[in-house]
Design a protein around this motif. Sequence first.
Motif, PDB file in Angstrom:
ATOM      1  N   ALA A 147       0.794  -1.228   0.000  1.00 18.12           N
ATOM      2  CA  ALA A 147       0.000   0.000   0.000  1.00 18.12           C
ATOM      3  C   ALA A 147       0.822   1.272   0.000  1.00 18.12           C
ATOM      4  N   VAL A 148       2.139   1.159   0.220  1.00 20.04           N
ATOM      5  CA  VAL A 148       2.929   2.372   0.446  1.00 20.04           C
ATOM      6  C   VAL A 148       3.961   2.675  -0.639  1.00 20.04           C
ATOM      7  N   GLY A 149       4.239   1.707  -1.506  1.00 18.37           N
ATOM      8  CA  GLY A 149       5.188   1.948  -2.594  1.00 18.37           C
ATOM      9  C   GLY A 149       6.557   1.352  -2.396  1.00 18.37           C
ATOM     10  N   ILE A 150       6.698   0.445  -1.409  1.00 17.51           N
ATOM     11  CA  ILE A 150       7.975  -0.246  -1.238  1.00 17.51           C
ATOM     12  C   ILE A 150       8.320  -0.979  -2.524  1.00 17.51           C
ATOM     13  N   HIS A 151       9.593  -0.926  -2.925  1.00 20.07           N
ATOM     14  CA  HIS A 151       9.974  -1.500  -4.209  1.00 20.07           C
ATOM     15  C   HIS A 151       9.826  -3.018  -4.226  1.00 20.07           C
ATOM     16  N   ALA A 152       9.299  -3.510  -5.318  1.00 21.47           N
ATOM     17  CA  ALA A 152       9.238  -4.938  -5.627  1.00 21.47           C
ATOM     18  C   ALA A 152       9.159  -5.046  -7.140  1.00 21.47           C
ATOM     19  N   GLU A 153       9.699  -6.103  -7.688  1.00 22.04           N
ATOM     20  CA  GLU A 153       9.700  -6.262  -9.140  1.00 22.04           C
ATOM     21  C   GLU A 153       8.292  -6.304  -9.718  1.00 22.04           C
ATOM     22  N   ASP A 154       7.352  -6.845  -8.949  1.00 17.63           N
ATOM     23  CA  ASP A 154       5.976  -6.910  -9.451  1.00 17.63           C
ATOM     24  C   ASP A 154       5.094  -5.818  -8.847  1.00 17.63           C
ATOM     25  N   HIS A 155       5.726  -4.708  -8.503  1.00 15.64           N
ATOM     26  CA  HIS A 155       4.998  -3.517  -8.054  1.00 15.64           C
ATOM     27  C   HIS A 155       5.316  -2.419  -9.062  1.00 15.64           C
ATOM     28  N   TYR A 156       4.413  -2.214 -10.007  1.00 11.34           N
ATOM     29  CA  TYR A 156       4.762  -1.374 -11.154  1.00 11.34           C
ATOM     30  C   TYR A 156       3.543  -0.734 -11.784  1.00 11.34           C
ATOM     31  N   THR A 157       3.785   0.241 -12.643  1.00 11.26           N
ATOM     32  CA  THR A 157       2.758   0.868 -13.461  1.00 11.26           C
ATOM     33  C   THR A 157       3.440   1.484 -14.669  1.00 11.26           C
ATOM     34  N   THR A 158       2.774   2.403 -15.366  1.00  8.70           N
ATOM     35  CA  THR A 158       3.367   3.182 -16.460  1.00  8.70           C
ATOM     36  C   THR A 158       2.981   4.641 -16.224  1.00  8.70           C
ATOM     37  N   THR A 159       3.635   5.548 -16.911  1.00  9.65           N
ATOM     38  CA  THR A 159       3.260   6.956 -16.732  1.00  9.65           C
ATOM     39  C   THR A 159       1.813   7.184 -17.171  1.00  9.65           C
ATOM     40  N   LYS A 160       1.423   6.537 -18.241  1.00 10.71           N
ATOM     41  CA  LYS A 160       0.044   6.695 -18.722  1.00 10.71           C
ATOM     42  C   LYS A 160      -0.960   6.153 -17.711  1.00 10.71           C
ATOM     43  N   GLU A 161      -0.699   4.972 -17.163  1.00  9.14           N
ATOM     44  CA  GLU A 161      -1.665   4.373 -16.249  1.00  9.14           C
ATOM     45  C   GLU A 161      -1.646   5.058 -14.883  1.00  9.14           C
ATOM     46  N   MET A 162      -0.499   5.640 -14.505  1.00  9.94           N
ATOM     47  CA  MET A 162      -0.474   6.435 -13.286  1.00  9.94           C
ATOM     48  C   MET A 162      -1.342   7.675 -13.456  1.00  9.94           C
ATOM     49  N   ALA A 163      -1.346   8.243 -14.657  1.00  8.32           N
ATOM     50  CA  ALA A 163      -2.221   9.385 -14.941  1.00  8.32           C
ATOM     51  C   ALA A 163      -3.692   8.965 -14.845  1.00  8.32           C
ATOM     52  N   LEU A 164      -4.007   7.757 -15.292  1.00  6.89           N
ATOM     53  CA  LEU A 164      -5.370   7.254 -15.200  1.00  6.89           C
ATOM     54  C   LEU A 164      -5.787   7.052 -13.740  1.00  6.89           C
ATOM     55  N   ILE A 165      -4.856   6.592 -12.908  1.00  6.40           N
ATOM     56  CA  ILE A 165      -5.144   6.437 -11.483  1.00  6.40           C
ATOM     57  C   ILE A 165      -5.429   7.803 -10.857  1.00  6.40           C
ATOM     58  N   MET A 166      -4.614   8.793 -11.213  1.00  8.56           N
ATOM     59  CA  MET A 166      -4.840  10.143 -10.689  1.00  8.56           C
ATOM     60  C   MET A 166      -6.189  10.681 -11.165  1.00  8.56           C
ATOM     61  N   TYR A 167      -6.529  10.399 -12.400  1.00  5.96           N
ATOM     62  CA  TYR A 167      -7.823  10.835 -12.937  1.00  5.96           C
ATOM     63  C   TYR A 167      -8.964  10.252 -12.098  1.00  5.96           C
ATOM     64  N   ALA A 168      -8.885   8.957 -11.807  1.00  7.01           N
ATOM     65  CA  ALA A 168      -9.928   8.296 -11.023  1.00  7.01           C
ATOM     66  C   ALA A 168      -9.996   8.867  -9.613  1.00  7.01           C
ATOM     67  N   ALA A 169      -8.842   9.143  -9.021  1.00  6.89           N
ATOM     68  CA  ALA A 169      -8.819   9.699  -7.668  1.00  6.89           C
ATOM     69  C   ALA A 169      -9.414  11.099  -7.629  1.00  6.89           C
ATOM     70  N   MET A 170      -9.122  11.913  -8.632  1.00  7.31           N
ATOM     71  CA  MET A 170      -9.645  13.274  -8.657  1.00  7.31           C
ATOM     72  C   MET A 170     -11.141  13.289  -8.974  1.00  7.31           C
ATOM     73  N   ALA A 171     -11.652  12.208  -9.548  1.00  8.71           N
ATOM     74  CA  ALA A 171     -13.084  12.101  -9.818  1.00  8.71           C
ATOM     75  C   ALA A 171     -13.863  11.672  -8.580  1.00  8.71           C
ATOM     76  N   ASP A 172     -13.147  11.207  -7.557  1.00 10.24           N
ATOM     77  CA  ASP A 172     -13.747  10.789  -6.296  1.00 10.24           C
ATOM     78  C   ASP A 172     -13.717  11.973  -5.329  1.00 10.24           C
TER      79      ASP A 172
END
Length: 362
Positions: free
Chosen positions: A240-265
């Motif tokens: 939940a906090v962003g500790i590094h792991a190889e399978d803990h990842y996203t992309t710049t585009k999908e991070m923008a989509l997450i921010m979009y969803a959060a700002m819509a809430d």
Amino acid sequence: MKIFSMEKLSAEELAALPKKERIAYKKRRRTFKRIRALAVLCVLIIIIALGITSCVKGHGKGEKLPESDPNQDIQEEVVTSAAIDFTKTAATKDITVDIGSQYAILVNADSKEITAVKGDIDKRIYPASMTKVLSLLVASETITDWTKSVYMTRDIEEYCYVNECSNVGYSRDEIMALSELPYGTILTSGADATLGMALYAVDPAGTSGKSFEELHKAYADLMNKKVKDLGLKSTHFTNAVGIHAEDHYTTTKEMALIMYAAMADDFSRKILTTPGFETAPTEQHPQGQVLSNLFIRKISSKDCGNANVIAAKTGYVEEAGFCAVSYATASDGTGYICVTASGTGTNNSISDHAAIYKAYVK
């Protein structure tokens, strides 16, 4: 008399009959039962046939069959945020202004069009503490009563210490208002606040008997369910906090989509756009603690051109470099989302966002 009807005789009545009549009666009863069973079967066959005919006719008129509509899943996705995506257009520009971040994207949040990019926006990146934007959104959608209190557990304290997390600064056994933990999560990137909020979300009564690790994983599972609901294909979270792991990842585009969803809430937007917050006094902190969003505070003094940055979350782990996601509004009210990754410092990431907004928000 009953012996000449199909009524059932009692044992006493049957025993009183002469032998021949008793045998004749039994034969008639067997024949009656067979006829009755056959009649019931015929009625059932007629009812089923009529039902199938009705369903087929209804389907031919465009009505959905209740359990076999092959388009049901697609129709459900249309009304969810899974349909949201950001697309490149002929007007999408390459970011040519001088920034230190290797990857960047600027999106018009109203038109859903990508305004400008640097690098591969679909390349896997490590989100570090940008993760907490989704942690906040999942908490907003999961927790129904924010009036409760929680306490800082030894497990949370040790997890934060071992992983060298940034924290609000809560002490072990300190009792905290649940409602202030979202602010600690975003404004100071407090892993202690994030974990307190996350563990409450999956075990509000504290009676599950599950370990810290099990509860943390349960929250990560909720995050990945939300990722799926958003239709993201290149994002996965292990914590939940962003500790590094190889399978803990996203992309710049999908991070923008997450921010979009959060700002819509509404709840998440309120937290993300709050520049400062003061926690309630506790035994360990009698004066409370003052929380401040470093990104919002610092970018307010920079030249962002036509953009006014109102929300942001930074991140850093060694494997990810410095990254950040922010939301700004133009003078005409248009919303924009900027994400940068693989930067060279927190202050440099803030400067990168300012430079991108100034150059490409008109």
